[in-house]
Design a protein around this motif. Structure first.
Motif, PDB file in Angstrom:
ATOM      1  N   ARG A   4       0.823  -1.213   0.000  1.00  0.00           N
ATOM      2  CA  ARG A   4       0.000   0.000   0.000  1.00  0.00           C
ATOM      3  C   ARG A   4       0.854   1.259   0.000  1.00  0.00           C
ATOM      4  NH1 ARG A   4      -4.512   0.197   4.375  1.00  0.00           N
ATOM      5  NH2 ARG A   4      -5.219   1.775   2.894  1.00  0.00           N
TER       6      ARG A   4
ATOM      7  N   ASP B  97       1.880   3.454  -2.141  1.00  0.00           N
ATOM      8  CA  ASP B  97       1.437   4.676  -2.808  1.00  0.00           C
ATOM      9  C   ASP B  97       0.285   5.372  -2.094  1.00  0.00           C
ATOM     10  OD1 ASP B  97       3.263   5.003  -4.832  1.00  0.00           O
ATOM     11  OD2 ASP B  97       2.195   3.724  -6.241  1.00  0.00           O
TER      12      ASP B  97
ATOM     13  N   GLN C 157      12.214   6.599  -9.332  1.00  0.00           N
ATOM     14  CA  GLN C 157      10.917   6.357  -8.691  1.00  0.00           C
ATOM     15  C   GLN C 157      10.251   5.097  -9.252  1.00  0.00           C
ATOM     16  OE1 GLN C 157       9.225   7.209  -6.249  1.00  0.00           O
ATOM     17  NE2 GLN C 157       7.060   6.966  -6.671  1.00  0.00           N
ATOM     18  N   TRP C 158      10.415   4.866 -10.543  1.00  0.00           N
ATOM     19  CA  TRP C 158       9.819   3.690 -11.170  1.00  0.00           C
ATOM     20  C   TRP C 158      10.901   2.644 -11.448  1.00  0.00           C
ATOM     21  CZ3 TRP C 158       5.100   4.178 -10.048  1.00  0.00           C
ATOM     22  CH2 TRP C 158       4.514   5.445 -10.033  1.00  0.00           C
TER      23      TRP C 158
ATOM     24  N   PRO D 244      10.913   2.293  -4.712  1.00  0.00           N
ATOM     25  CA  PRO D 244      10.095   3.472  -5.008  1.00  0.00           C
ATOM     26  C   PRO D 244       9.636   4.155  -3.725  1.00  0.00           C
ATOM     27  CG  PRO D 244       9.373   1.562  -6.284  1.00  0.00           C
ATOM     28  CD  PRO D 244      10.319   1.060  -5.240  1.00  0.00           C
ATOM     29  N   GLU D 245       9.192   5.379  -3.879  1.00  0.00           N
ATOM     30  CA  GLU D 245       8.648   6.149  -2.762  1.00  0.00           C
ATOM     31  C   GLU D 245       7.140   6.295  -2.956  1.00  0.00           C
ATOM     32  OE1 GLU D 245       7.978   7.431   0.452  1.00  0.00           O
ATOM     33  OE2 GLU D 245      10.146   7.181   0.169  1.00  0.00           O
ATOM     34  N   SER D 246       6.441   6.631  -1.893  1.00  0.00           N
ATOM     35  CA  SER D 246       4.996   6.834  -1.968  1.00  0.00           C
ATOM     36  C   SER D 246       4.673   8.007  -2.892  1.00  0.00           C
ATOM     37  CB  SER D 246       4.430   7.117  -0.571  1.00  0.00           C
ATOM     38  OG  SER D 246       3.135   7.667  -0.664  1.00  0.00           O
ATOM     39  N   THR D 247       3.870   7.764  -3.902  1.00  0.00           N
ATOM     40  CA  THR D 247       3.452   8.830  -4.801  1.00  0.00           C
ATOM     41  C   THR D 247       2.644   9.883  -4.053  1.00  0.00           C
ATOM     42  OG1 THR D 247       3.388   7.275  -6.650  1.00  0.00           O
ATOM     43  CG2 THR D 247       2.188   9.338  -6.928  1.00  0.00           C
ATOM     44  N   LEU D 248       1.811   9.453  -3.105  1.00  0.00           N
ATOM     45  CA  LEU D 248       1.022  10.403  -2.324  1.00  0.00           C
ATOM     46  C   LEU D 248       1.921  11.299  -1.491  1.00  0.00           C
ATOM     47  CD1 LEU D 248      -1.573  11.579  -1.188  1.00  0.00           C
ATOM     48  CD2 LEU D 248      -1.710   9.626   0.390  1.00  0.00           C
TER      49      LEU D 248
ATOM     50  N   THR E  60       3.709  13.796  -3.677  1.00  0.00           N
ATOM     51  CA  THR E  60       2.771  14.817  -4.146  1.00  0.00           C
ATOM     52  C   THR E  60       2.494  15.841  -3.055  1.00  0.00           C
ATOM     53  OG1 THR E  60       1.724  13.234  -5.653  1.00  0.00           O
ATOM     54  CG2 THR E  60       0.461  15.209  -5.090  1.00  0.00           C
TER      55      THR E  60
END
Length: 273
Positions: free
Chosen positions: A69, A71, A150-151, A186-190, A193
Motif C-alpha cells: 500500500r 502509494d 521512482q519507477w 520506489p517512494e509513496s506517490t502520495l 505529491t
C-alpha cells in the motif's frame, strides 16, 4: 492507514564501557531507502561513541509492513510512525533526519518532545517545490533520472553514471553504487505529491528552544543551497556545508558528516562518560 502496522527498527546499543549520559539517537531515512541506509555507517559509528542508536523504516519501506500500500502512504502516516517510535524510547531523542526524513523531523519537533534535531541535506519546511524548480533549471537530465528512480526496475535498469551524479560524490565506487541500487525502492506517490504542494507557513513557528544542526551537502543535486539556508533561518541557526553528495549517509566520505554531527552532539548532549 492504521498506525498499528509493524515497523522495522534497527538498534545499536552503546559500545561496552562507552555509554554516555545522553539522550537516545533516532535516525529517520529519506525517500527510496529504509533504516538500512544507516546500518553500516552511522549506527555503528555513534554506538561506538557511546550513544544508544535507533533507526526506523517508515511504513512501506524496507522491513516494515505496508509495501503493498506504499502509494497510499501519506506524510501523516510517516509522522505517526515517527511519533510512535519516539515515544517508546527511554527519553525524548535527538532526532536525525536525512532529506524527506529531515522534513518529517521538523514537523515532528513542532508537536512532540525532542532533545534536539539534526537536519542532513533536508527537505526544507515548505516542501520540494524549490528543489523541483532547481533541478528542472540546472539539471533536467537528473530530474528525468530521479523520475526513473521512482519507477525503478532493478539494478539493471539504472544508468549508474546518472545515479552517481544524482546522489553521490565522484569517488563512489561502482560496487557500492550497485549495492545501494539493489536495496533502493520506489517512494509513496502520495507523500511526494504532498511535498510538492507549497507550504510556506511551515517556515514559521519552529521551536527555537530546541538545539538544531543544519548540514547541507556541497555536491547536492536535489536540495539546493538556498533551501538549506532557508531551513537554517527558520531554526535561527547557521547552516553548514560538507563536501559530499546528497545521499551523505552512504556516500564515499560519509565519515566527515558523522564527525561533524558527533562534535555537535558532544557539545550539547555528550553527557558524562
Amino acid at each position: 492507514m492504521s498506525k498499528h502496522h509493524q515497523l522495522e527498527i534497527l538498534h545499536r546499543a552503546p559500545a561496552p564501557g562507552a555509554a554516555r549520559n545522553a539522550p537516545p539517537l533516532l535516525f529517520v531515512h529519506g525517500a527510496y531507502v529504509g533504516a538500512w541506509c544507516w546500518e553500516d555507517t552511522f549506527l555503528p559509528y555513534f554506538a561506538g561513541l557511546g550513544y544508544d542508536c535507533h533507526a526506523l523504516s517508515l511504513v512501506g519501506h524496507a522491513g516494515s509492513a505496508g509495501r503493498e500500500r506504499l502509494d497510499l502512504c501519506s506524510i501523516g502516516d510517516y509522522l505517526r510512525d515517527l511519533a510512535d517510535v519516539a515515544e517508546k524510547l527511554a527519553a525524548p531523542p535527538v532526532v536525525i533526519g536525512h532529506s524527506l526524513g529531515g522534513y518529517l523531523v521538523q514537523r515532528h519537533a513542532r508537536k512532540q518532545p525532542v532533545a534536539g534535531v539534526a537536519l542532513l541535506a533536508s527537505v526544507p519546511p515548505y516542501g520540494l517545490g524549490g528543489s523541483l524548480a532547481y533541478m528542472g533549471l540546472s539539471a533536467p537530465h537528473l530530474l528525468g533520472a530521479l523520475n526513473r528512480f521512482q519507477w525503478h526496475l532493478g539494478p539493471d535498469g539504472l544508468d549508474y553514471a546518472l545515479l552517481r551524479e544524482l546522489l553521490f560524490s565522484p569517488a563512489m565506487t561502482r560496487e557500492r553504487l550497485g549495492a545501494f541500487a539493489a536495496r533502493a525502492q520506489p517512494e509513496s506517490t502520495l507523500a511526494l505529491t504532498e511535498l510538492l504542494m507549497p507550504q510556506p507557513w511551515l517556515l514559521m513557528g519552529m521551536p527555537h528552544d530546541v538545539p538544531c544542526l543544519v548540514l547541507g551537502a556541497e555536491r547536492d543535486r536535489i536540495i539546493p543551497r538556498a533551501d538549506v539556508l532557508a531551513t537554517a533561518r527558520a531554526w535561527r541557526v547557521d547552516a553548514e556545508f560538507v563536501d559530499i553528495g546528497h545521499a551523505l549517509m552512504v556516500d564515499s566520505g560519509w565519515e566527515q558528516v558523522a564527525q561533524r554531527l558527533a562534535n555537535w552532539l558532544a557539545v550539547g548532549f555528550g553527557g558524562a562518560r
